[in-house]
Scaffold this motif. Sequence first.
Motif, short mmCIF file in Angstrom:
data_model
loop_
_atom_site.label_atom_id
_atom_site.label_comp_id
_atom_site.label_asym_id
_atom_site.label_seq_id
_atom_site.Cartn_x
_atom_site.Cartn_y
_atom_site.Cartn_z
N MET A 90 -8.80 30.41 -0.13
CA MET A 90 -9.77 30.67 0.96
C MET A 90 -10.04 32.53 1.18
N ASN A 91 -9.13 33.22 1.04
CA ASN A 91 -8.78 34.61 1.15
C ASN A 91 -9.83 34.95 -0.19
N ASN A 92 -9.76 34.49 -1.18
CA ASN A 92 -10.54 34.72 -2.40
C ASN A 92 -12.16 34.41 -2.08
N ARG A 93 -12.44 33.30 -1.79
CA ARG A 93 -13.76 32.96 -1.44
C ARG A 93 -14.37 33.96 -0.29
N ASN A 94 -13.50 34.52 0.63
CA ASN A 94 -14.02 35.21 1.47
C ASN A 94 -14.29 36.74 0.62
N LYS A 95 -13.58 37.04 0.08
CA LYS A 95 -13.98 38.57 -0.96
C LYS A 95 -15.21 38.28 -1.63
N LYS A 96 -15.37 37.18 -2.14
CA LYS A 96 -16.50 36.77 -2.75
C LYS A 96 -17.73 37.05 -2.16
N MET A 97 -17.54 36.46 -0.66
CA MET A 97 -18.61 36.54 0.13
C MET A 97 -18.76 37.77 0.93
N GLY A 98 -18.07 38.81 0.46
CA GLY A 98 -18.23 40.13 1.05
C GLY A 98 -17.03 40.63 2.00
N HIS A 99 -16.27 39.68 2.42
CA HIS A 99 -15.26 40.05 3.62
C HIS A 99 -13.91 40.24 3.04
N ASN A 100 -13.29 41.40 3.06
CA ASN A 100 -11.89 41.78 2.62
C ASN A 100 -11.25 42.08 3.88
N ALA A 101 -10.09 41.31 4.18
CA ALA A 101 -9.41 41.36 5.22
C ALA A 101 -8.45 42.72 5.17
N ALA A 102 -7.85 43.09 3.87
CA ALA A 102 -7.07 44.10 3.85
C ALA A 102 -7.62 45.31 3.98
N LEU A 103 -8.85 45.51 3.41
CA LEU A 103 -9.86 46.68 3.52
C LEU A 103 -10.16 46.71 4.85
N GLU A 104 -10.59 45.82 5.87
CA GLU A 104 -10.87 45.88 7.06
C GLU A 104 -9.62 46.20 7.89
N PHE A 105 -8.67 45.83 7.62
CA PHE A 105 -7.32 46.35 8.41
C PHE A 105 -6.94 47.87 8.04
N THR A 106 -7.32 48.01 6.77
CA THR A 106 -6.84 49.42 6.54
C THR A 106 -7.92 50.53 7.13
N ARG A 107 -9.20 49.91 7.26
CA ARG A 107 -10.09 50.89 7.90
C ARG A 107 -9.80 50.86 9.49
N GLN A 108 -9.27 49.93 10.01
CA GLN A 108 -8.91 49.61 11.44
C GLN A 108 -7.81 50.85 11.43
N ILE A 109 -6.81 50.75 10.58
CA ILE A 109 -5.59 51.81 11.12
C ILE A 109 -5.92 52.99 10.58
#
Length: 315
Positions: free
Chosen positions: A284-303
């Motif tokens: 599911m996470n790989n599918r999210n990345k293909k659709m343009g959403h990367n949780a790890a990068l979003e988390f990093t930006r929030q930090i």
Amino acid sequence: MGKGPTIRLGTIIDQFHLEVLYGPEGYRDRQISIQDVNRPGLQMTGYFDYFDRERMQLLGLVEWSYLQERTAEERMERFDQLFSYHTPAVIIARGLEPYPECMESAKKYDQVLLRTKENTADFMSTLIAYLRVALSPTITRHGVLVEVYGEGVLLMGESGVGKSETAIELIKRGHRLIADDAVEIRRGFNNRLVGTAPELIRHYMELRGIGVVDVRRLFGMSAVKFETNIDMLVKLENWQDGAMYDRLGADEFFTEMMGVQLPTLTIPVKPGRNLAVILEVAAMNNRNKKMGHNAALEFTRQIDAHIDGQLSSDR
């Protein structure tokens, strides 16, 4: 014929339900190695420079109309020229009736002559698409290929690490098996890797302590699939104390396979880890990345934003 993958002419005839107008002895075993098909329009005018004799030839209404305006002697000359190159097959489209000179020349040169009722352009595009898949270079890798939430996941790792056991748990959870132990991989359209199982072991799985089981019979047709695109590679390895494993996921890793960069995860295995659930989340996470959403990068930006805010308030 050139080197590389080949396909029997008989297989193509059966696949497309082609009518055999003339077939010399052994014609079904002729090997096709070229992915393209040629419409010999220029050749019907007598121009044979740069002519590729290894391609199948497709004659349509344009060529037939041109030949209709020629004399019988001219048609005989054109067919003799074309058939003397001994191409793998000549296919007449639209169900057109072959000229007598065509049949006579085909028998003279032992040229395979086939016919389809399909429209010329539609048949040509379908045949080329079929040949590109059938003649794609293929490699075999030791592993297990499953489809999880529509994502093709290739599991690799040392023997006994738990690939098949993980796959059977995924099948019980409603996902599908494509191949166990040996995965045949070819490069398909748009640089996508496509995986399937060797025909001999298709739908079978080996479980240590139980033996070989037929997944299709045990779990039903919905539990198996003939082939799937490979969207990610998961390497399973035994947990090593002191080893550094990715905990954030901000860095992406890839494995090159047949010239394609395949997203890759390394998942450590130890008692108590539910690998089936982990792989579901990974898919599911790989599918999210293909659709343009990367949780790890979003988390990093929030930090980073939080740290920048703290620094600004301290000034």
